[in-house]
Design a protein around this motif. Structure first.
Motif, PDB file in Angstrom:
ATOM      1  N   UNK A  55       0.809  -1.168  -0.029  1.00 15.26           N
ATOM      2  CA  UNK A  55      -0.002  -0.204  -0.065  1.00 15.26           C
ATOM      3  C   UNK A  55       0.757   1.152   0.088  1.00 15.26           C
ATOM      4  N   UNK A  56       0.581   2.089  -1.181  1.00 18.83           N
ATOM      5  CA  UNK A  56       1.382   3.237  -1.259  1.00 18.83           C
ATOM      6  C   UNK A  56       0.556   4.687  -1.037  1.00 18.83           C
ATOM      7  N   UNK A  57       0.768   5.220   0.021  1.00 18.60           N
ATOM      8  CA  UNK A  57      -0.151   6.315   0.072  1.00 18.60           C
ATOM      9  C   UNK A  57       0.342   7.870  -0.078  1.00 18.60           C
ATOM     10  N   UNK A  58      -0.395   8.515  -0.756  1.00 21.43           N
ATOM     11  CA  UNK A  58      -0.269  10.187  -1.183  1.00 21.43           C
ATOM     12  C   UNK A  58      -1.278  11.084   0.019  1.00 21.43           C
ATOM     13  N   UNK A  59      -0.434  12.002   0.822  1.00 26.47           N
ATOM     14  CA  UNK A  59      -1.719  12.847   1.574  1.00 26.47           C
ATOM     15  C   UNK A  59      -1.035  14.387   0.945  1.00 26.47           C
ATOM     16  N   UNK A  91      -4.894   7.861  -2.200  1.00 27.53           N
ATOM     17  CA  UNK A  91      -4.595   9.449  -2.213  1.00 27.53           C
ATOM     18  C   UNK A  91      -5.695   9.984  -1.100  1.00 27.53           C
ATOM     19  N   UNK A  92      -4.990  10.530  -0.304  1.00 26.80           N
ATOM     20  CA  UNK A  92      -5.665  11.086   0.841  1.00 26.80           C
ATOM     21  C   UNK A  92      -5.919  12.566   0.742  1.00 26.80           C
ATOM     22  N   UNK A  93      -6.867  13.222   0.676  1.00 24.66           N
ATOM     23  CA  UNK A  93      -6.782  14.665   0.124  1.00 24.66           C
ATOM     24  C   UNK A  93      -7.569  14.835  -1.060  1.00 24.66           C
ATOM     25  N   UNK A  94      -7.250  15.963  -1.772  1.00 23.45           N
ATOM     26  CA  UNK A  94      -7.854  16.377  -2.963  1.00 23.45           C
ATOM     27  C   UNK A  94      -6.797  16.314  -4.385  1.00 23.45           C
ATOM     28  N   UNK A  95      -7.497  15.457  -4.957  1.00 19.42           N
ATOM     29  CA  UNK A  95      -6.823  14.880  -6.375  1.00 19.42           C
ATOM     30  C   UNK A  95      -7.611  15.304  -7.565  1.00 19.42           C
ATOM     31  N   UNK A  96      -7.013  16.107  -8.319  1.00 15.39           N
ATOM     32  CA  UNK A  96      -7.716  16.811  -9.615  1.00 15.39           C
ATOM     33  C   UNK A  96      -7.976  15.637 -10.806  1.00 15.39           C
ATOM     34  N   UNK A  97      -9.038  16.084 -11.343  1.00 14.32           N
ATOM     35  CA  UNK A  97      -9.621  15.139 -12.303  1.00 14.32           C
ATOM     36  C   UNK A  97      -8.375  14.763 -13.416  1.00 14.32           C
ATOM     37  N   UNK A 109      -6.804   2.494 -12.302  1.00 16.64           N
ATOM     38  CA  UNK A 109      -8.088   2.853 -11.592  1.00 16.64           C
ATOM     39  C   UNK A 109      -8.719   1.735 -10.349  1.00 16.64           C
ATOM     40  N   UNK A 110      -8.354   0.391 -10.781  1.00 14.22           N
ATOM     41  CA  UNK A 110      -8.814  -0.577 -10.277  1.00 14.22           C
ATOM     42  C   UNK A 110      -8.286  -0.910  -8.680  1.00 14.22           C
ATOM     43  N   UNK A 111      -7.138  -0.155  -8.666  1.00 11.13           N
ATOM     44  CA  UNK A 111      -6.323  -0.648  -7.332  1.00 11.13           C
ATOM     45  C   UNK A 111      -6.099   0.889  -6.614  1.00 11.13           C
ATOM     46  N   UNK A 112      -6.843   1.852  -7.095  1.00  9.39           N
ATOM     47  CA  UNK A 112      -6.494   3.041  -6.432  1.00  9.39           C
ATOM     48  C   UNK A 112      -7.646   3.297  -5.481  1.00  9.39           C
ATOM     49  N   UNK A 113      -7.489   4.236  -4.423  1.00  9.25           N
ATOM     50  CA  UNK A 113      -8.441   4.599  -3.547  1.00  9.25           C
ATOM     51  C   UNK A 113      -8.245   6.109  -3.268  1.00  9.25           C
ATOM     52  N   UNK A 114      -9.242   6.935  -3.560  1.00  9.13           N
ATOM     53  CA  UNK A 114      -9.346   8.376  -3.212  1.00  9.13           C
ATOM     54  C   UNK A 114     -10.012   8.613  -1.849  1.00  9.13           C
ATOM     55  N   UNK A 115      -9.516   9.192  -0.908  1.00 13.95           N
ATOM     56  CA  UNK A 115     -10.019   9.460   0.335  1.00 13.95           C
ATOM     57  C   UNK A 115      -9.951  11.086   0.343  1.00 13.95           C
ATOM     58  N   UNK A 116     -11.306  11.582   0.425  1.00 17.69           N
ATOM     59  CA  UNK A 116     -11.278  13.093   0.550  1.00 17.69           C
ATOM     60  C   UNK A 116     -10.814  13.826   1.901  1.00 17.69           C
ATOM     61  N   UNK A 117     -10.598  14.783   1.939  1.00 15.94           N
ATOM     62  CA  UNK A 117      -9.822  15.717   2.890  1.00 15.94           C
ATOM     63  C   UNK A 117     -10.484  15.116   4.091  1.00 15.94           C
ATOM     64  N   UNK A 130       0.513   2.537   6.256  1.00 17.48           N
ATOM     65  CA  UNK A 130       1.033   2.440   4.906  1.00 17.48           C
ATOM     66  C   UNK A 130       2.273   1.639   4.551  1.00 17.48           C
ATOM     67  N   UNK A 131       2.542   0.983   3.575  1.00 16.33           N
ATOM     68  CA  UNK A 131       3.657   0.194   3.265  1.00 16.33           C
ATOM     69  C   UNK A 131       5.024   1.206   2.842  1.00 16.33           C
ATOM     70  N   UNK A 132       4.323   2.136   1.862  1.00 14.68           N
ATOM     71  CA  UNK A 132       5.338   3.287   1.539  1.00 14.68           C
ATOM     72  C   UNK A 132       4.706   4.590   1.443  1.00 14.68           C
ATOM     73  N   UNK A 133       5.256   5.583   1.252  1.00 16.25           N
ATOM     74  CA  UNK A 133       4.638   6.924   0.786  1.00 16.25           C
ATOM     75  C   UNK A 133       5.232   7.416  -0.199  1.00 16.25           C
ATOM     76  N   UNK A 134       4.387   7.928  -1.027  1.00 17.54           N
ATOM     77  CA  UNK A 134       4.684   8.799  -2.467  1.00 17.54           C
ATOM     78  C   UNK A 134       4.595  10.277  -2.125  1.00 17.54           C
ATOM     79  N   UNK A 135       5.374  11.088  -2.640  1.00 20.58           N
ATOM     80  CA  UNK A 135       5.638  12.438  -2.523  1.00 20.58           C
ATOM     81  C   UNK A 135       5.906  13.025  -3.719  1.00 20.58           C
ATOM     82  N   UNK A 136       5.371  14.099  -4.225  1.00 21.58           N
ATOM     83  CA  UNK A 136       5.728  14.936  -5.447  1.00 21.58           C
ATOM     84  C   UNK A 136       5.790  16.244  -5.262  1.00 21.58           C
ATOM     85  N   UNK A 137       6.604  16.784  -6.098  1.00 22.09           N
ATOM     86  CA  UNK A 137       7.107  18.360  -6.090  1.00 22.09           C
ATOM     87  C   UNK A 137       6.527  18.744  -7.499  1.00 22.09           C
TER      88      UNK A 137
END
Length: 223
Positions: A55-59, A91-97, A109-117, A130-137
Motif C-alpha cells: 500500500x502506497x499512500x499520498x497525502x 490518495x488522501x486529500x484533494x486529487x484533481x480530475x 483505477x482498479x487498485x486506487x482509492x481516493x479518500x477526501x480531505x 501504509x507500506x510506502x509513501x509517495x511524494x511529488x513536488x
C-alpha cells in the motif's frame, strides 16, 4: 528591506542561495536556515502496514502540475510481472480530475482509492497504516527551492518515501541524508522501476519496511 534586517530566517539552503543571488548586498552571516519539522506528539498511532497488500499512500493536494507519470508507469509494469503482490495506491486529500485521468490511462483505477480531505490526525493515521509513501513536488519554475512541509511528517512516519522532484535539491538531500527513500526526476522511468522492484522484493521478505530514525529525529519541533 533585506539589507536593513538584523537577521533573515529561511527554511532551506536553496532559499538562502536565492537570497544571496539577489542584486542586493546581504551579509551571508545574517541569513539563518531553520528547516521545518514535525510535532512528535502527533504520532500517537502505531505502525500498522497491511500484510496482504503493498500500500502506497499520498497525502495532500495533487494536481496535474505534480508529475507522477513515471511512478504510475512503473507500478503498472510491476503489477504485470509481480502477480503475487497486491499493489494498492491511496490518495488522501484533494486529487484533481487530471490526475485521476492519468491513473485511469495507466490502468490503475482498479487498485486506487481516493479518500477526501480528512482532519490532520486522521491523515497521520493513514501514513502509519501504509507500506510506502509517495511524494511529488510540482513540476513548475522555481520548484528547486521548494521543500514541502509534509516531507517532515513523512519522515516521522518512518516509512520509505518515493518522491518525484528536482534532483540535487534540498528535498533530495534531506531524503538521502535521512536514509528515508529516494527522489527521482520526473522522467527517470528506468531508475524508478528498478527502485520499486527492489522495494517489492524487500517487502516479499519483510512486510514491514522501515527507515533509520536517528537523523529523522533531528527534525522534531520543540526541545
Amino acid at each position: 528591506m533585506l539589507e536593513k534586517a538584523d537577521a533573515v530566517v529561511v527554511t532551506s539552503e536553496d532559499t538562502k542561495r536565492l537570497f544571496l543571488n539577489k542584486p542586493v548586498n546581504i551579509n551571508p552571516d545574517k541569513i539563518h536556515v531553520i528547516p521545518n519539522g514535525y510535532d512528535e506528539d502527533d504520532f500517537i498511532y502505531p505502525s500498522t502496514p497491511p500484510q496482504d497488500e503493498f500500500l502506497i499512500t499520498y497525502t495532500g493536494t495533487i494536481t496535474e502540475n505534480y508529475n507522477i507519470d513515471v511512478f504510475l508507469k512503473a507500478i503498472a509494469h510491476l503489477r504485470s510481472v509481480n502477480t503475487d503482490i497486491n499493489y494498492k495506491l491511496r490518495f488522501v486529500g484533494k486529487a484533481s480530475e487530471g490526475v485521476k485521468q492519468r491513473i485511469r490511462k495507466a490502468g490503475l483505477e482498479g487498485i486506487t482509492e481516493f479518500v477526501p480531505h480528512v482532519p490532520h490526525n486522521e491523515a497521520i493515521k493513514y501514513l502509519m497504516e501504509s507500506t510506502m509513501l509517495l511524494m511529488a513536488i510540482a513540476d513548475v519554475p522555481a520548484v528547486y527551492s521548494n521543500v514541502p512541509g509534509k516531507l517532515f511528517e513523512y519522515l516521522a512516519s518512518n516509512k520509505p518515501i518515493v518522491c518525484l522532484g528536482p534532483v540535487h535539491s534540498d528535498t533530495d538531500r534531506i531524503i538521502d541524508e535521512c536514509g528515508a527513500g529516494r527522489l527521482f526526476h520526473y522522467t527517470a522511468y528506468e531508475l524508478m522501476l528498478d527502485h520499486m522492484m527492489q522495494m517489492s522484493k524487500a517487502w516479499s521478505i519483510n512486510r514491514t519496511l522501515t527507515c533509520p530514525t536517528s537523523t529523522i529525529r533531528s527534525f522534531r519541533e520543540g526541545p
